[in-house]
Design a protein around this motif. Structure first.
Motif, short mmCIF file in Angstrom:
data_model
loop_
_atom_site.label_atom_id
_atom_site.label_comp_id
_atom_site.label_asym_id
_atom_site.label_seq_id
_atom_site.Cartn_x
_atom_site.Cartn_y
_atom_site.Cartn_z
N ASN A 108 1.25 12.21 -9.85
CA ASN A 108 1.57 10.83 -9.50
C ASN A 108 1.46 10.65 -7.99
OD1 ASN A 108 4.48 12.28 -9.73
ND2 ASN A 108 4.58 10.68 -8.18
N GLU A 109 1.12 9.42 -7.56
CA GLU A 109 1.10 9.12 -6.14
C GLU A 109 2.52 8.93 -5.66
OE1 GLU A 109 0.20 5.09 -8.16
OE2 GLU A 109 -0.22 7.21 -8.48
N VAL A 110 2.81 9.42 -4.46
CA VAL A 110 4.13 9.29 -3.84
C VAL A 110 4.11 8.18 -2.80
CG1 VAL A 110 5.91 10.44 -2.48
CG2 VAL A 110 4.71 11.70 -4.28
N LEU A 111 3.12 8.22 -1.91
CA LEU A 111 2.99 7.22 -0.86
C LEU A 111 1.52 7.09 -0.50
CD1 LEU A 111 4.89 5.43 0.88
CD2 LEU A 111 4.73 7.18 2.66
N LEU A 112 0.99 5.86 -0.58
CA LEU A 112 -0.43 5.63 -0.36
C LEU A 112 -0.69 4.76 0.86
CD1 LEU A 112 -1.80 4.86 -3.95
CD2 LEU A 112 -2.01 7.01 -2.67
N GLN A 113 -1.83 4.99 1.48
CA GLN A 113 -2.29 4.12 2.54
C GLN A 113 -2.37 2.68 2.00
OE1 GLN A 113 -6.32 4.83 3.74
NE2 GLN A 113 -5.97 4.09 5.81
N GLY A 114 -1.84 1.73 2.80
CA GLY A 114 -1.84 0.34 2.38
C GLY A 114 -0.60 -0.09 1.61
N LEU A 117 5.83 -1.11 3.32
CA LEU A 117 6.92 -0.31 3.85
C LEU A 117 8.09 -1.23 4.19
CD1 LEU A 117 4.95 2.14 6.17
CD2 LEU A 117 6.14 2.73 4.05
N PRO A 118 9.07 -1.33 3.30
CA PRO A 118 10.21 -2.21 3.55
C PRO A 118 10.90 -1.87 4.88
CG PRO A 118 10.23 -1.45 1.28
CD PRO A 118 9.16 -0.67 1.97
N GLY A 119 11.30 -2.92 5.60
CA GLY A 119 12.00 -2.73 6.86
C GLY A 119 11.10 -2.63 8.06
N THR A 120 9.77 -2.64 7.84
CA THR A 120 8.83 -2.50 8.96
C THR A 120 7.97 -3.74 9.16
OG1 THR A 120 6.95 -1.61 7.69
CG2 THR A 120 8.66 -0.05 8.39
N GLY A 121 7.84 -4.57 8.14
CA GLY A 121 6.94 -5.70 8.21
C GLY A 121 5.48 -5.31 8.08
N GLY A 122 5.21 -4.06 7.74
CA GLY A 122 3.83 -3.59 7.65
C GLY A 122 3.58 -2.72 6.43
N VAL A 123 2.45 -2.03 6.48
CA VAL A 123 2.04 -1.15 5.39
C VAL A 123 1.75 0.24 5.95
CG1 VAL A 123 1.07 -3.08 4.07
CG2 VAL A 123 -0.40 -1.76 5.63
N VAL A 124 1.58 1.19 5.04
CA VAL A 124 1.27 2.57 5.44
C VAL A 124 -0.12 2.62 6.06
CG1 VAL A 124 0.92 4.92 4.65
CG2 VAL A 124 2.71 3.52 3.60
N LYS A 125 -0.19 3.14 7.28
CA LYS A 125 -1.47 3.41 7.91
C LYS A 125 -1.90 4.84 7.65
CE LYS A 125 -3.84 3.21 12.41
NZ LYS A 125 -3.67 2.88 13.85
N LEU A 138 12.07 12.92 -1.11
CA LEU A 138 11.21 13.50 -0.09
C LEU A 138 11.45 12.78 1.24
CD1 LEU A 138 7.84 13.62 -2.09
CD2 LEU A 138 9.45 15.49 -1.77
N VAL A 139 11.35 13.54 2.33
CA VAL A 139 11.43 12.96 3.68
C VAL A 139 10.01 12.92 4.23
CG1 VAL A 139 12.43 13.14 5.97
CG2 VAL A 139 13.72 13.95 3.99
N ILE A 140 9.48 11.70 4.45
CA ILE A 140 8.08 11.53 4.81
C ILE A 140 7.94 10.68 6.08
CG2 ILE A 140 5.83 10.66 4.06
CD1 ILE A 140 6.64 11.08 1.21
N PRO A 141 7.22 11.17 7.09
CA PRO A 141 6.88 10.33 8.25
C PRO A 141 5.58 9.57 7.97
CG PRO A 141 6.21 12.58 8.66
CD PRO A 141 6.79 12.56 7.27
N ALA A 142 5.44 8.40 8.57
CA ALA A 142 4.22 7.63 8.37
C ALA A 142 3.97 6.72 9.56
CB ALA A 142 4.31 6.79 7.10
N LEU A 143 2.69 6.55 9.89
CA LEU A 143 2.27 5.52 10.83
C LEU A 143 2.25 4.19 10.09
CD1 LEU A 143 -0.69 7.28 12.68
CD2 LEU A 143 1.51 6.65 13.67
N VAL A 144 2.64 3.13 10.80
CA VAL A 144 2.75 1.81 10.19
C VAL A 144 1.66 0.90 10.75
CG1 VAL A 144 4.27 -0.16 9.79
CG2 VAL A 144 5.23 2.16 9.95
N ASP A 145 1.05 0.12 9.86
CA ASP A 145 -0.01 -0.80 10.25
C ASP A 145 0.47 -2.24 10.05
OD1 ASP A 145 -2.49 -1.62 11.14
OD2 ASP A 145 -3.45 -1.44 9.18
N GLY A 146 0.30 -3.08 11.09
CA GLY A 146 0.57 -4.50 10.96
C GLY A 146 2.03 -4.89 10.96
N GLY A 147 2.90 -4.02 11.42
CA GLY A 147 4.32 -4.34 11.42
C GLY A 147 4.94 -4.27 12.80
N SER A 148 6.25 -4.30 12.84
CA SER A 148 6.99 -4.23 14.09
C SER A 148 7.35 -2.80 14.46
CB SER A 148 8.28 -5.05 13.97
OG SER A 148 9.07 -4.55 12.88
#
Length: 466
Positions: A108-114, A117-125, A138-148
């Motif tokens: 199963n997918e856990v976290l996908l690009q696009g 991401l609640p609380g960021t105003g953006g999506v997964v980059k 799981l503890v996962i870091p991610a770059l955010v696209d299009g958010g604050s």
């Protein structure tokens, strides 16, 4: 799960942004770190492990195929958590994500690009490989696209679902984490001037336990172990710091002072171990065990147990287990130039493996840097394989020592039993960073595969050997 929290930033060969795959999408330069010798015809026993994220295979539940699979690790319940670059079949665009192969074999997918991401105003980059797991989280870091938010740290259900934002970083990068029994998270945010070690109460306060520490940390049930300004410290979750050892302290058993601590950690058995630099050309560096009895375990220039020589270099193993495990090169003993030692709780170091060991029908030349301490005393070791009398190796392999014997996990120049006309040809990611060993000996290895139909492409995939 506690591991060395010194984790490298994942390097995806193709990248995580959009774009269209080329004809050799997923190929990897064999001259990169960790690459081993290759051969057109397999020479060694076939690899019988499970291949996960094979390039070209469909991604379950998605209209996509795997392009290349990067690093992964074994989760608590026979899960395999891994990062993969994928190609969407309808648009032919590339994307990336974090996936989980469950105990039942389903993916199963856990976290996908696009993904939102609640609380960021953006999506997964760009999602990164999870830094830690406990239970279903799981503890996962991610770059955010299009958010604050530029970078976020998230708690994500391993079965997929909505991420929970627990920390934000604009300049620093989250590179390590520990998820405690009480639900709090310890994490390292690394920047240009050093690392901040944070304790996060999800939905509550964040406490900075150490500011601008040296990169990397380990933790036990009550504290983190860090290096700052050349000293090793144990810092409790209440923020109280206790100095363990460091600059100006005498090296136990030798009339030499420590110049600085290079690295510090704690074993699963609760013993602190530090790698120190003395600046003394006679005994330039040493490994010291700190605790009820502070003692020098090994020192360069001093006799190396089980050999006829002295220690030349010392390298602490990656990973975290109950024992102090380290690799060493030896001066003055031609038969034992590269060796691995294991110091069990309270005991002196014992020789675990050395050049000339026999496995997979060959003689081994041990890598002193590609060593990983695993659970329950299992130690993974990288080595080159030689035929007797040969001057050059014919393969490279991963081996696991279970405390009794050295077992071959897989080698290059070996066919993959479950994939006809496919051969293991390299380890594109250094073995030190690409192997995870569980208590029962299950071992996950990132490999470079080559298919006969595409002889110029090396494809990244994970192999799980039981």
């Amino acid at each position: 799960m506690k591991r060395w929290a010194i984790l490298t930033t994942l390097f995806t060969t193709i990248g995580c942004g959009g774009g269209t795959a080329g004809t050799e999408a997923g190929s990897i330069d064999d001259s990169g770190p960790g690459s081993g010798p290759t051969a057109s015809t397999p020479q060694l026993p076939a690899v019988t492990g499970e291949v996960i994220g094979r390039p070209g295979a469909p991604v379950p539940g998605l209209n996509a195929s795997y392009v290349t699979t990067e690093m992964g690790w074994l989760g608590p319940d026979d899960d395999v958590i891994f990062e993969a670059v994928i190609q969407w079949r309808d648009t032919l665009e590339l994307g990336c994500g974090i996936f989980r192969r469950g105990p039942d074999g389903n993916v199963n997918e856990v976290l996908l690009q696009g993904q939102l991401l609640p609380g960021t105003g953006g999506v997964v980059k760009h999602p990164r490989l999870p830094l830690e797991a406990r239970g279903d989280t799981l503890v996962i870091p991610a770059l955010v696209d299009g958010g604050s938010v530029v970078r976020g740290l998230f708690l994500v259900p391993k079965t997929g679902g909505s991420p929970t934002l627990i920390a934000i970083e604009e300049e620093r990068e989250f590179v390590g984490a520990v998820l405690n029994d009480d639900g709090t998270v310890l994490t390292e945010a690394r920047g240009k001037t050093g690392s901040d070690i944070l304790r996060i109460v999800p939905g509550g306060a964040t406490t900075k336990l150490c500011a601008d520490c040296a990169p990397g940390f380990q933790a036990n049930d009550t504290s983190v172990i860090v290096v700052k300004d050349g000293d090793a410290f144990m810092i409790g979750f209440d923020g109280v710091a206790t100095r363990l050892i460091g600059r100006g302290d005498p090296l136990p058993g030798l009339a030499i002072d420590i110049r600085r601590v290079l690295r510090a950690g704690v074993t699963d058995a609760g013993e602190f171990v530090v790698h120190v630099d003395t600046g003394n050309p006679t005994v330039p560096d040493a490994l010291v065990r700190v605790g009820g009895k502070t003692e020098t375990l090994a020192a360069c220039g001093q006799p190396a147990p089980g050999t006829q020589g002295t220690f030349k270099t010392l390298t602490l193993a990656a990973g975290q287990g109950p024992d102090v495990v380290f690799g060493a090169t030896i001066d003055g003993d031609a038969a034992n130039q590269n060796v691995i030692y294991c110091a069990r709780p309270g005991d002196a170091p014992e020789l675990l493996a050395a050049d000339g060991a026999e496995a997979a029908g060959a003689l081994l030349s041990i890598s002193t840097k590609n060593v990983v301490a695993g659970e329950n005393g299992n130690t993974a070791v990288g080595a080159h394989l030689f035929e007797e009398g040969a001057l050059a190796p014919h393969a490279e392999g991963v081996f696991v020592h279970d405390g009794t014997e050295l077992r071959c996990i897989l080698t290059t120049n070996a066919e993959v039993a479950s994939l006809p006309n496919t051969t293991v040809v390299s380890f594109p990611i250094p073995i030190r960073n690409a192997v995870h060993v569980r208590a029962d000996g299950r071992t996950l290895v990132h490999t470079g595969l080559r298919e006969d139909r595409r002889p110029n492409a090396t494809l990244g995939a994970l192999i799980l050997v039981r």
